[in-house]
Design a protein around this motif. Structure first.
Motif, mmCIF file in Angstrom:
data_model
loop_
_atom_site.group_PDB
_atom_site.id
_atom_site.type_symbol
_atom_site.label_atom_id
_atom_site.label_comp_id
_atom_site.label_asym_id
_atom_site.label_seq_id
_atom_site.Cartn_x
_atom_site.Cartn_y
_atom_site.Cartn_z
ATOM 1 N N ASP A 198 27.719 7.742 31.347
ATOM 2 C CA ASP A 198 27.418 8.571 30.178
ATOM 3 C C ASP A 198 28.568 8.604 29.177
ATOM 4 O O ASP A 198 28.361 8.442 27.966
ATOM 5 C CB ASP A 198 27.071 9.999 30.613
ATOM 6 C CG ASP A 198 25.714 10.078 31.289
ATOM 7 O OD1 ASP A 198 24.998 9.066 31.298
ATOM 8 O OD2 ASP A 198 25.374 11.164 31.814
ATOM 9 N N ILE A 199 29.784 8.833 29.659
ATOM 10 C CA ILE A 199 30.924 8.938 28.747
ATOM 11 C C ILE A 199 31.267 7.588 28.116
ATOM 12 O O ILE A 199 31.460 7.512 26.891
ATOM 13 C CB ILE A 199 32.132 9.575 29.461
ATOM 14 C CG1 ILE A 199 31.816 11.056 29.730
ATOM 15 C CG2 ILE A 199 33.402 9.427 28.629
ATOM 16 C CD1 ILE A 199 32.852 11.791 30.547
ATOM 17 N N PRO A 200 31.330 6.489 28.879
ATOM 18 C CA PRO A 200 31.545 5.181 28.233
ATOM 19 C C PRO A 200 30.457 4.854 27.203
ATOM 20 O O PRO A 200 30.735 4.235 26.178
ATOM 21 C CB PRO A 200 31.520 4.198 29.405
ATOM 22 C CG PRO A 200 31.955 5.009 30.577
ATOM 23 C CD PRO A 200 31.359 6.374 30.348
ATOM 24 N N ARG A 201 29.225 5.282 27.469
ATOM 25 C CA ARG A 201 28.147 5.095 26.489
ATOM 26 C C ARG A 201 28.489 5.799 25.187
ATOM 27 O O ARG A 201 28.315 5.238 24.093
ATOM 28 C CB ARG A 201 26.840 5.659 27.052
ATOM 29 C CG ARG A 201 25.673 5.675 26.062
ATOM 30 C CD ARG A 201 24.664 6.738 26.427
ATOM 31 N NE ARG A 201 25.240 8.090 26.415
ATOM 32 C CZ ARG A 201 24.789 9.115 27.117
ATOM 33 N NH1 ARG A 201 23.762 8.963 27.928
ATOM 34 N NH2 ARG A 201 25.373 10.309 27.024
ATOM 35 N N ASP A 202 28.993 7.033 25.294
ATOM 36 C CA ASP A 202 29.334 7.786 24.091
ATOM 37 C C ASP A 202 30.511 7.162 23.348
ATOM 38 O O ASP A 202 30.551 7.173 22.113
ATOM 39 C CB ASP A 202 29.641 9.238 24.453
ATOM 40 C CG ASP A 202 28.420 9.972 24.987
ATOM 41 O OD1 ASP A 202 27.291 9.553 24.663
ATOM 42 O OD2 ASP A 202 28.603 10.954 25.738
ATOM 43 N N VAL A 203 31.471 6.624 24.097
ATOM 44 C CA VAL A 203 32.585 5.902 23.467
ATOM 45 C C VAL A 203 32.045 4.724 22.666
ATOM 46 O O VAL A 203 32.380 4.542 21.483
ATOM 47 C CB VAL A 203 33.595 5.415 24.527
ATOM 48 C CG1 VAL A 203 34.623 4.480 23.882
ATOM 49 C CG2 VAL A 203 34.305 6.585 25.196
ATOM 50 N N MET A 204 31.188 3.911 23.288
ATOM 51 C CA MET A 204 30.630 2.739 22.618
ATOM 52 C C MET A 204 29.788 3.146 21.417
ATOM 53 O O MET A 204 29.777 2.468 20.389
ATOM 54 C CB MET A 204 29.801 1.917 23.599
ATOM 55 C CG MET A 204 30.623 1.265 24.699
ATOM 56 S SD MET A 204 29.705 0.044 25.668
ATOM 57 C CE MET A 204 28.446 1.050 26.441
ATOM 58 N N GLN A 205 29.064 4.271 21.537
ATOM 59 C CA GLN A 205 28.236 4.740 20.429
ATOM 60 C C GLN A 205 29.098 5.065 19.215
ATOM 61 O O GLN A 205 28.702 4.835 18.073
ATOM 62 C CB GLN A 205 27.460 5.988 20.864
ATOM 63 C CG GLN A 205 26.263 6.296 20.005
ATOM 64 C CD GLN A 205 25.047 5.446 20.336
ATOM 65 O OE1 GLN A 205 24.243 5.801 21.180
ATOM 66 N NE2 GLN A 205 24.907 4.339 19.657
ATOM 67 N N GLY A 206 30.293 5.578 19.461
ATOM 68 C CA GLY A 206 31.222 5.842 18.358
ATOM 69 C C GLY A 206 31.619 4.576 17.622
ATOM 70 O O GLY A 206 31.804 4.595 16.390
ATOM 71 N N TYR A 207 31.743 3.466 18.362
ATOM 72 C CA TYR A 207 32.129 2.197 17.730
ATOM 73 C C TYR A 207 31.051 1.685 16.779
ATOM 74 O O TYR A 207 31.328 0.841 15.918
ATOM 75 C CB TYR A 207 32.409 1.143 18.791
ATOM 76 C CG TYR A 207 33.540 1.480 19.743
ATOM 77 C CD1 TYR A 207 34.550 2.365 19.389
ATOM 78 C CD2 TYR A 207 33.607 0.911 21.018
ATOM 79 C CE1 TYR A 207 35.585 2.679 20.259
ATOM 80 C CE2 TYR A 207 34.634 1.207 21.892
ATOM 81 C CZ TYR A 207 35.613 2.098 21.518
ATOM 82 O OH TYR A 207 36.641 2.396 22.385
ATOM 83 N N ALA A 235 29.777 -4.391 22.628
ATOM 84 C CA ALA A 235 28.465 -3.789 22.892
ATOM 85 C C ALA A 235 28.088 -2.791 21.807
ATOM 86 O O ALA A 235 26.933 -2.744 21.365
ATOM 87 C CB ALA A 235 28.463 -3.116 24.256
ATOM 88 N N GLY A 236 29.044 -1.978 21.365
ATOM 89 C CA GLY A 236 28.764 -0.977 20.352
ATOM 90 C C GLY A 236 28.345 -1.584 19.027
ATOM 91 O O GLY A 236 27.416 -1.099 18.370
ATOM 92 N N ILE A 237 29.001 -2.665 18.625
ATOM 93 C CA ILE A 237 28.683 -3.307 17.352
ATOM 94 C C ILE A 237 27.458 -4.201 17.465
ATOM 95 O O ILE A 237 26.554 -4.166 16.619
ATOM 96 C CB ILE A 237 29.898 -4.103 16.844
ATOM 97 C CG1 ILE A 237 31.030 -3.138 16.479
ATOM 98 C CG2 ILE A 237 29.516 -4.968 15.645
ATOM 99 C CD1 ILE A 237 32.283 -3.815 15.983
ATOM 100 N N ALA A 238 27.400 -5.018 18.525
ATOM 101 C CA ALA A 238 26.272 -5.932 18.683
ATOM 102 C C ALA A 238 24.949 -5.177 18.809
ATOM 103 O O ALA A 238 23.926 -5.578 18.234
ATOM 104 C CB ALA A 238 26.491 -6.833 19.890
ATOM 105 N N SER A 239 24.947 -4.073 19.568
ATOM 106 C CA SER A 239 23.707 -3.322 19.758
ATOM 107 C C SER A 239 23.212 -2.742 18.439
ATOM 108 O O SER A 239 22.004 -2.751 18.143
ATOM 109 C CB SER A 239 23.906 -2.210 20.795
ATOM 110 O OG SER A 239 24.836 -1.241 20.343
#
Length: 401
Positions: A198-207, A235-239
């Motif tokens: 969950d937390i790594p997901r939120d980090v990536m979402q910030g990117y 992952a954050g940018i590509a997604s």
């Protein structure tokens, strides 16, 4: 080395991934971040480098300059504060905290006994320490043996407690998890592992904020080069771009050091894997041995090519960007910031690779310069001049433009 990913697909962004990360949540994160006083409210500039494009034989090279994101000097300033805010909102629903109030320190007295911890190569830990200081909670950062004293001091400036271990980055991740369990602290990491997503997901979402700003410019691009590491930035940018562009998404190429090639090895194995190398690289932010399993869920179907580069190539690219030219703005790009440029140059120098990746005179290349001189002493040693000198030349160039 270059590896064509056999699992890359070109179709509508899958619902199974949208349920985890999506443009809507990324834009919400960007809105929250716009209220944090430690970030540049205008975002970061996207520069065109026409002279470099002509030199390499492509239509355009666009560089997103994350050194201007904030006083923290890197893109990591986008991930840690969002993860921290979402964690607190989730853990204290009865308090009715709001994101702006948290980042402005309005609830610091209520969070005085709340402590977060993370391992870092430098930039993520600095961003988390700064976010925790703004929020008013405790912060502990675990550093491995190869993190410079200069980067340690930069983190400590924001009031974090520093713990040193003798191992590498992956061992510091394990140590942070163990300390959190022992002391009742919360891990705010940019890499996932079993039972921790969950937390790594939120980090990536910030990117995703980076991608959102790029889209707002309206600039077109055919190929995007992204740094490796554990895979979170990519992952954050590509997604984000995949969800917007669907089957017409750009070609994604992920670049990482030869000795820290966990994503390259994952592509070969067809699953999240470890590096076969020593992990020790001058590109400190990319010196990671274990792929983030969560990031891999996004990278496996979206990244078309994975490639590895050498440290010496990174140093040459840092110097090339620092010098600039008549039409190219001089850029302060740190060791990990130039991985994409190195990958591009490597491909351009081979007709076979150009044909394989589809780069030609019509190609429009997007690079993410992920950091400035976050370790000024290291930067000066590698580039042959100080970051202040490069910034002065940049200002002189802007004055003439």
């Amino acid at each position: 080395m270059l590896f064509a990913n056999p699992n890359a697909i070109r179709e509508t962004y899958p619902d199974r991934l949208k349920d985890i990360m999506n443009v809507e949540k990324a834009n919400q994160s960007g809105a929250w971040l716009s209220q944090w006083s430690r970030l540049n409210p205008a975002g970061t500039p996207l520069h065109s480098l026409p002279d470099l494009a002509a030199e390499l034989g492509v239509a355009d090279i666009l560089v997103k300059d994350e050194s201007k994101r904030s006083e923290l000097g890197s893109f990591k300033a986008l991930g840690a504060p969002i993860a921290l805010v979402r964690l607190i909102l989730c853990e204290f629903p009865e308090q009715r905290f709001d994101a702006h109030g948290l980042l402005s320190g309005r609830y610091s007295s209520a969070l005085a006994d709340f402590t977060v911890i993370s391992a870092t190569d430098g930039n993520h830990g600095r961003a988390l320490a700064a976010a925790a200081q703004s929020v008013g909670c405790g912060c502990v950062i675990v550093l491995h043996a190869n993190v410079s004293i200069e980067r340690e001091q930069a983190i400590a400036t924001y009031g974090a407690e520093i713990i040193r271990i003798s191992g590498n980055y992956d061992q510091s991740v394990e140590e942070a998890a163990a300390l959190a369990q022992k002391n009742g602290w919360w891990v705010v990491s940019d890499t996932s592992y079993e039972g921790y997503e969950d937390i790594p997901r939120d980090v990536m979402q910030g990117y995703g904020t980076i991608a959102a700003e790029i889209i707002e410019t309206g600039c077109a691009f055919t190929h995007v080069f992204l740094q490796g590491g554990v895979g979170g930035l990519a992952a954050g940018i590509a997604s984000y771009l995949w969800e917007l562009k669907g089957g017409q998404r750009p070609t994604f190429i992920v670049v990482e050091p030869d000795q820290a090639d966990c994503l390259y090895q994952s592509a070969i194995a067809g699953k999240a894997a470890k590096t076969n190398g020593s992990v020790d690289s001058v590109m400190a932010g990319l010196a990671c041995g274990d792929t983030s399993p969560l990031a891999w869920k996004f990278l496996q179907p979206s990244v078309d090519f994975f490639m590895t580069i050498q440290d010496s190539e990174a140093v040459s690219a840092m110097r090339r960007l620092a010098v600039g030219s008549e039409q190219d703005i001089p850029l302060e790009a740190g060791e990990s910031a130039v991985a994409g440029l190195v990958g591009l140059v490597r491909i351009i120098n081979s007709q076979t690779l150009c044909a394989e990746v589809g780069i030609n005179t019509q190609s429009r290349i997007l690079l993410i310069s992920t950091e400035g001189a976050t370790a000024p002493g290291v930067y000066a040693e590698l580039v042959g001049e100080t970051d202040a000198s490069v910034r002065a030349r940049q200002q002189a160039w802007l004055a003439k433009a």
